[in-house]
Scaffold this motif. Sequence first.
Motif, PDB file in Angstrom:
ATOM      1  N   ASP A 124     -50.226  20.962  65.265  1.00  0.00           N
ATOM      2  CA  ASP A 124     -49.780  22.301  64.887  1.00  0.00           C
ATOM      3  C   ASP A 124     -49.503  22.377  63.389  1.00  0.00           C
ATOM      4  O   ASP A 124     -49.890  23.340  62.726  1.00  0.00           O
ATOM      5  CB  ASP A 124     -48.509  22.659  65.669  1.00  0.00           C
ATOM      6  CG  ASP A 124     -48.675  23.904  66.519  1.00  0.00           C
ATOM      7  OD1 ASP A 124     -49.817  24.194  66.937  1.00  0.00           O
ATOM      8  OD2 ASP A 124     -47.677  24.582  66.757  1.00  0.00           O
ATOM      9  N   ASP A 125     -48.817  21.369  62.871  1.00  0.00           N
ATOM     10  CA  ASP A 125     -48.505  21.322  61.438  1.00  0.00           C
ATOM     11  C   ASP A 125     -49.786  21.248  60.604  1.00  0.00           C
ATOM     12  O   ASP A 125     -49.889  21.872  59.541  1.00  0.00           O
ATOM     13  CB  ASP A 125     -47.620  20.111  61.123  1.00  0.00           C
ATOM     14  CG  ASP A 125     -46.196  20.269  61.616  1.00  0.00           C
ATOM     15  OD1 ASP A 125     -45.866  21.330  62.172  1.00  0.00           O
ATOM     16  OD2 ASP A 125     -45.409  19.310  61.449  1.00  0.00           O
TER      17      ASP A 125
ATOM     18  N   THR B  18     -42.660  19.316  57.562  1.00  0.00           N
ATOM     19  CA  THR B  18     -43.836  19.116  58.407  1.00  0.00           C
ATOM     20  C   THR B  18     -44.449  17.751  58.126  1.00  0.00           C
ATOM     21  O   THR B  18     -44.126  17.103  57.123  1.00  0.00           O
ATOM     22  CB  THR B  18     -44.909  20.188  58.136  1.00  0.00           C
ATOM     23  OG1 THR B  18     -45.433  20.011  56.813  1.00  0.00           O
ATOM     24  CG2 THR B  18     -44.338  21.591  58.278  1.00  0.00           C
TER      25      THR B  18
ATOM     26  N   ALA C 239     -50.851  32.019  59.091  1.00  0.00           N
ATOM     27  CA  ALA C 239     -51.155  30.680  58.562  1.00  0.00           C
ATOM     28  C   ALA C 239     -50.366  30.446  57.279  1.00  0.00           C
ATOM     29  O   ALA C 239     -50.013  31.379  56.556  1.00  0.00           O
ATOM     30  CB  ALA C 239     -52.653  30.560  58.276  1.00  0.00           C
TER      31      ALA C 239
ATOM     32  N   LYS D 242     -47.373  29.543  56.986  1.00  0.00           N
ATOM     33  CA  LYS D 242     -45.967  29.968  57.077  1.00  0.00           C
ATOM     34  C   LYS D 242     -45.017  28.805  56.824  1.00  0.00           C
ATOM     35  O   LYS D 242     -43.946  28.987  56.238  1.00  0.00           O
ATOM     36  CB  LYS D 242     -45.710  30.571  58.465  1.00  0.00           C
ATOM     37  CG  LYS D 242     -44.334  31.225  58.614  1.00  0.00           C
ATOM     38  CD  LYS D 242     -44.221  32.475  57.761  1.00  0.00           C
ATOM     39  CE  LYS D 242     -42.833  33.081  57.817  1.00  0.00           C
ATOM     40  NZ  LYS D 242     -42.509  33.621  59.144  1.00  0.00           N
ATOM     41  N   ASP D 243     -45.393  27.598  57.249  1.00  0.00           N
ATOM     42  CA  ASP D 243     -44.516  26.437  57.070  1.00  0.00           C
ATOM     43  C   ASP D 243     -44.212  26.204  55.594  1.00  0.00           C
ATOM     44  O   ASP D 243     -43.067  25.943  55.214  1.00  0.00           O
ATOM     45  CB  ASP D 243     -45.165  25.178  57.666  1.00  0.00           C
ATOM     46  CG  ASP D 243     -45.240  25.218  59.182  1.00  0.00           C
ATOM     47  OD1 ASP D 243     -44.534  26.042  59.792  1.00  0.00           O
ATOM     48  OD2 ASP D 243     -46.001  24.416  59.752  1.00  0.00           O
TER      49      ASP D 243
ATOM     50  N   ASP E 284     -51.573  24.642  60.539  1.00  0.00           N
ATOM     51  CA  ASP E 284     -50.909  25.614  59.674  1.00  0.00           C
ATOM     52  C   ASP E 284     -51.430  25.511  58.240  1.00  0.00           C
ATOM     53  O   ASP E 284     -51.423  26.490  57.498  1.00  0.00           O
ATOM     54  CB  ASP E 284     -49.389  25.396  59.692  1.00  0.00           C
ATOM     55  CG  ASP E 284     -48.644  26.519  58.982  1.00  0.00           C
ATOM     56  OD1 ASP E 284     -48.551  27.615  59.564  1.00  0.00           O
ATOM     57  OD2 ASP E 284     -48.178  26.307  57.838  1.00  0.00           O
TER      58      ASP E 284
ATOM     59  N   THR F  96     -55.290  32.673  59.458  1.00  0.00           N
ATOM     60  CA  THR F  96     -54.455  33.513  60.307  1.00  0.00           C
ATOM     61  C   THR F  96     -55.267  34.073  61.474  1.00  0.00           C
ATOM     62  O   THR F  96     -54.794  34.121  62.614  1.00  0.00           O
ATOM     63  CB  THR F  96     -53.855  34.668  59.485  1.00  0.00           C
ATOM     64  OG1 THR F  96     -52.964  34.117  58.500  1.00  0.00           O
ATOM     65  CG2 THR F  96     -53.085  35.639  60.361  1.00  0.00           C
TER      66      THR F  96
END
Length: 303
Positions: free
Chosen positions: A230-231, A256, A246, A248-249, A234, A239
């Motif tokens: 997931d990380d 992450t 996308a 966002k982290d 991202d 997106t």
Amino acid sequence: MTSIPQMNAEVLQQAQQQIQRDLQTALDAFSIPEPLKSAVNHAVMLGGKRVRPALCYATSNLSTKNSNFAAVRRAAVAIEMIHCYSLAHDDLPCMDNDLLRRGQPTCHVAFGEDTALLAGDILQSMAFEVLGSRLFDTGVAVDGAIVLKQMQILATASSKMVCGQVLDLQAEGKHVDQEHLETIHRNKTGALIQAAIMMAAVTIFSGTDQAIPKLRQFGQAIGLAFQVQDDILDVTASTETLGKTAGKDEQVDKSTYPALMGLEQAQAYAQQLHDQAFDALKYFGENAQDLNQISRFLLSRKS
């Protein structure tokens, strides 16, 4: 519905179709006033990969003689309801403040923060009501001891998920080490994934069966690998592909794996975790075909 690589299409698409039907059946069994009913439907029925129910079904398929499949179906519904509640709450402005989920406006954007909060609240209760119900029963009722074990597994995982979310929020803007990061994600993400596996496992294996620790080992590895991937996505996906925002982290300075160890090393770590998962499944031989296929999908997924 999220697209699936062809090699994994059958197992995952069948799981998606099964859980969509069962979720709708479960939702129809509840009397909920508007606009809460529409908000719950929005939070639950917009699709997604449905990985947790798929793992639940696939674990059940380790035995060809599982007479407790109704309990597996209830477990799959319950685990997805808890997951959907967590997404509705995670997206709120006081948490991750996201506007997009599964390619659609998030629950609070569509229905307001108050209704989205209550939708998450009632989904928690509904999950346990479904577990304790006779929904999907076709004959003899499932042993009450199995239902109790499932409730204990789900309650423990739900608590761990919330604790993991707290730790995740606290880590924003900080540079935590790998041990701390894994503590966050074994709780926030991994606990519910492992619960999906174990809630099915207790319908076919006794607590003393060697299959239980093997499945626990598999669940721990695949749960953490899911978050690492997931990380990575991202950072690497768009997106449009993700169905959520996308990058966002990095925007919120979230801790992450790519930020901690670099993208290439994070990808190598995801592969290492998947190798651990595959190793645990060797115990089950060909009976683990569905779990192996889902694991391969999770490693190669693009959203």
